[in-house]
Design an enzyme around this catalytic site. Structure first.
Site, PDB file in Angstrom:
ATOM      1  N   ARG A 164      67.161  16.582  53.214  1.00 43.10           N
ATOM      2  CA  ARG A 164      67.063  17.836  53.944  1.00 43.10           C
ATOM      3  C   ARG A 164      66.089  17.652  55.108  1.00 43.10           C
ATOM      4  O   ARG A 164      65.255  16.742  55.091  1.00 43.10           O
ATOM      5  CB  ARG A 164      66.586  18.966  53.027  1.00 43.10           C
TER       6      ARG A 164
ATOM      7  N   HIS B 132      71.387  20.110  58.863  1.00 40.02           N
ATOM      8  CA  HIS B 132      72.079  20.146  57.576  1.00 40.02           C
ATOM      9  C   HIS B 132      73.515  19.649  57.702  1.00 40.02           C
ATOM     10  O   HIS B 132      74.108  19.214  56.708  1.00 40.02           O
ATOM     11  CB  HIS B 132      72.050  21.571  57.016  1.00 40.02           C
TER      12      HIS B 132
ATOM     13  N   HIS C 226      70.889  18.012  43.855  1.00 35.14           N
ATOM     14  CA  HIS C 226      71.486  19.251  43.366  1.00 35.14           C
ATOM     15  C   HIS C 226      71.247  19.400  41.869  1.00 35.14           C
ATOM     16  O   HIS C 226      71.403  18.432  41.106  1.00 35.14           O
ATOM     17  CB  HIS C 226      72.993  19.260  43.626  1.00 35.14           C
TER      18      HIS C 226
END
Length: 448
Positions: free
Chosen positions: A262, A393, A419
């Site tokens: 990120r 992103h 995730h």
């Protein structure tokens, strides 16, 4: 800090608007603000966002000034002169001033309110004791600084909304008030579902942790977020985009695409977490407070090594000047007071300028601002004529999709992306470019 900066920009534009309008047309600040907001409101999403941001800034500003008059301040500037209710930092006998609009150092007043400005003149102070208690509660629970800023903004807006409609204090607000406020945001302010949910989360925290009256029956008002597919670039588009980035921005862009990190994980990367020998990067305190390991692309080893040599020169200059060390997480700054001055803890992508820590007030070098790479990506996308919406992103989305297309296991991709659930990762399977996976259009079968 980012929010305060843009608020100061909008206040500067508003005051310039008043100066041009003259003493008669800008005699009443509320009316002048309405005319100003009307003049900047456009049809595009960007213009609407800017107008809403300006309205928020003016809401805070106008609620906190005691008087407003036309005159000359101590710098000899003619225009609106105002007195702030809690002008912490202003010298006695000189409480009045005009907002300069320059990016002043974020500082904290005596009452703990966030200030934006210079020397207390024309500063903006968020509502008092409840905001102070909310800030302390957020810090005790180690909320991220950006989450803290966002929550305080929504709590402040709710308090001002309540004060404008009720004669009682906000401690008398109930679940019905929260519902009405969220309806106001959705219907009158037309905010997005994610914005409405952020406001709701802030109020859940405020009522539960500060007012000690948890909101038990309001969860049903959370807005349903639309299910949208991520924007993904083809490998050719990525090659063109990265080819248009140069220097440090080029290195950051390649790292974003090559590792899947990120944006804030790249910006907060420290020297000690780059492992050249094992070809990997350790991402510390990622989303959800989790650590993970991502790949260090072989193509970036040399370029990243050269970059760190330049960063080391900057670090040595900071040490020679006696500058405070970099910010350290949690209580490490107390336990190891000199660690922030050591090379392993330095930012991989430090800012060129010195900033002021919004929490402690120390002057230190921070990492690059997220706007830096965002602007560079926008310029690069325009240069190579990409029509897709490009953000940092987007490179992460492209990383995940291209890995899956090359045959990588979805569990591996899930771990690389950080995730919690594999269902989140599976959204990339919907945008994969699989030959024969999409039915042929009947138009293509027509003859002639």
């Amino acid at each position: 800090e980012k929010t305060l900066y843009w608020w100061s920009v909008h206040l500067d534009r508003f005051l310039n608007f008043c100066r041009k309008a003259g003493p008669e047309s800008s005699a009443v600040p509320d009316k002048a603000a309405k005319v100003f907001l009307t003049s900047i409101r456009g049809e595009s999403d960007r213009e609407k966002f800017a107008a809403e941001q300006a309205r928020m800034a003016l809401d805070v500003f106008l609620a906190e000034i005691e008087n407003w008059r036309w005159g000359e301040d101590r710098f000899g500037r003619v225009g609106p002169v105002f007195r702030v209710k809690t002008a912490a930092g202003a010298e006695e006998g000189e409480p009045e001033g005009m907002a300069t609009g320059k990016r002043g150092e974020a500082e904290r007043g005596e009452g703990g309110g966030l200030l934006a400005g210079e020397g207390g003149e024309g500063t903006v102070v968020l509502p008092g004791s409840w905001m102070d208690q909310a800030r302390r509660a957020l810090r005790v629970r180690h909320y991220a600084i950006r989450t803290e800023d966002a929550y305080l903004q929504w709590i402040g807006r709710f308090i001002r909304w309540w004060d404008g409609a009720q004669e009682t204090g906000v401690e008398q607000a109930d679940e019905g008030a929260v519902r009405r406020f969220l309806e106001y945001l959705a219907v009158e302010r037309s905010v997005s579902a994610s914005t409405q949910n952020q406001a709701f989360s802030a109020l859940v925290f405020f009522f539960g942790e500060v007012l000690k009256r948890p909101l038990d029956g309001v969860d049903a008002v959370r807005a349903k977020r639309p299910e949208r597919l991520p924007v993904v670039l083809s490998q050719e588009e990525v090659r063109r985009l990265l080819g248009a980035l140069e220097g440090t921005m080029g290195l950051m862009g390649r790292l974003l695409y090559g590792s899947g990190m990120r944006l804030m994980e790249v910006l907060r990367l420290r020297v000690k977490d780059v492992d050249f020998d094992r070809h990997q990067i350790l991402v510390r305190d990622g989303k959800g407070g989790k650590d993970r390991v991502v790949m260090l692309p072989e193509k970036l080893r040399e370029a990243l090594g050269v970059h760190l040599e330049r960063v080391r020169v900057l670090w040595e200059a900071d040490r020679a000047s006696g500058l405070a060390g970099v910010w350290l997480p949690d209580a490490l700054g107390v336990k190891f007071p000199d660690a922030g001055k050591e090379w392993p803890w330095q930012w991989v992508f430090p800012s060129k300028s010195i900033g002021v820590d919004p929490r402690g007030g120390e002057r230190r070098r921070h990492h690059l601002h997220d706007n830096t790479i965002s602007k560079a990506l926008g310029v690069a996308a325009g240069r190579v004529r990409l029509t897709k919406k490009i953000t940092a992103h987007t490179l992460r989305h492209s990383f995940a999709t291209h890995l899956l297309e090359s045959g990588a296991d979805i569990r591996t991709v899930q771990e690389l992306l950080g995730h919690t659930s594999v269902e989140t990762t599976m959204i990339y399977t919907h945008v994969m470019n699989r030959a024969g996976s999409v039915a042929r259009s009947p138009l293509d079968r027509l003859e002639g």
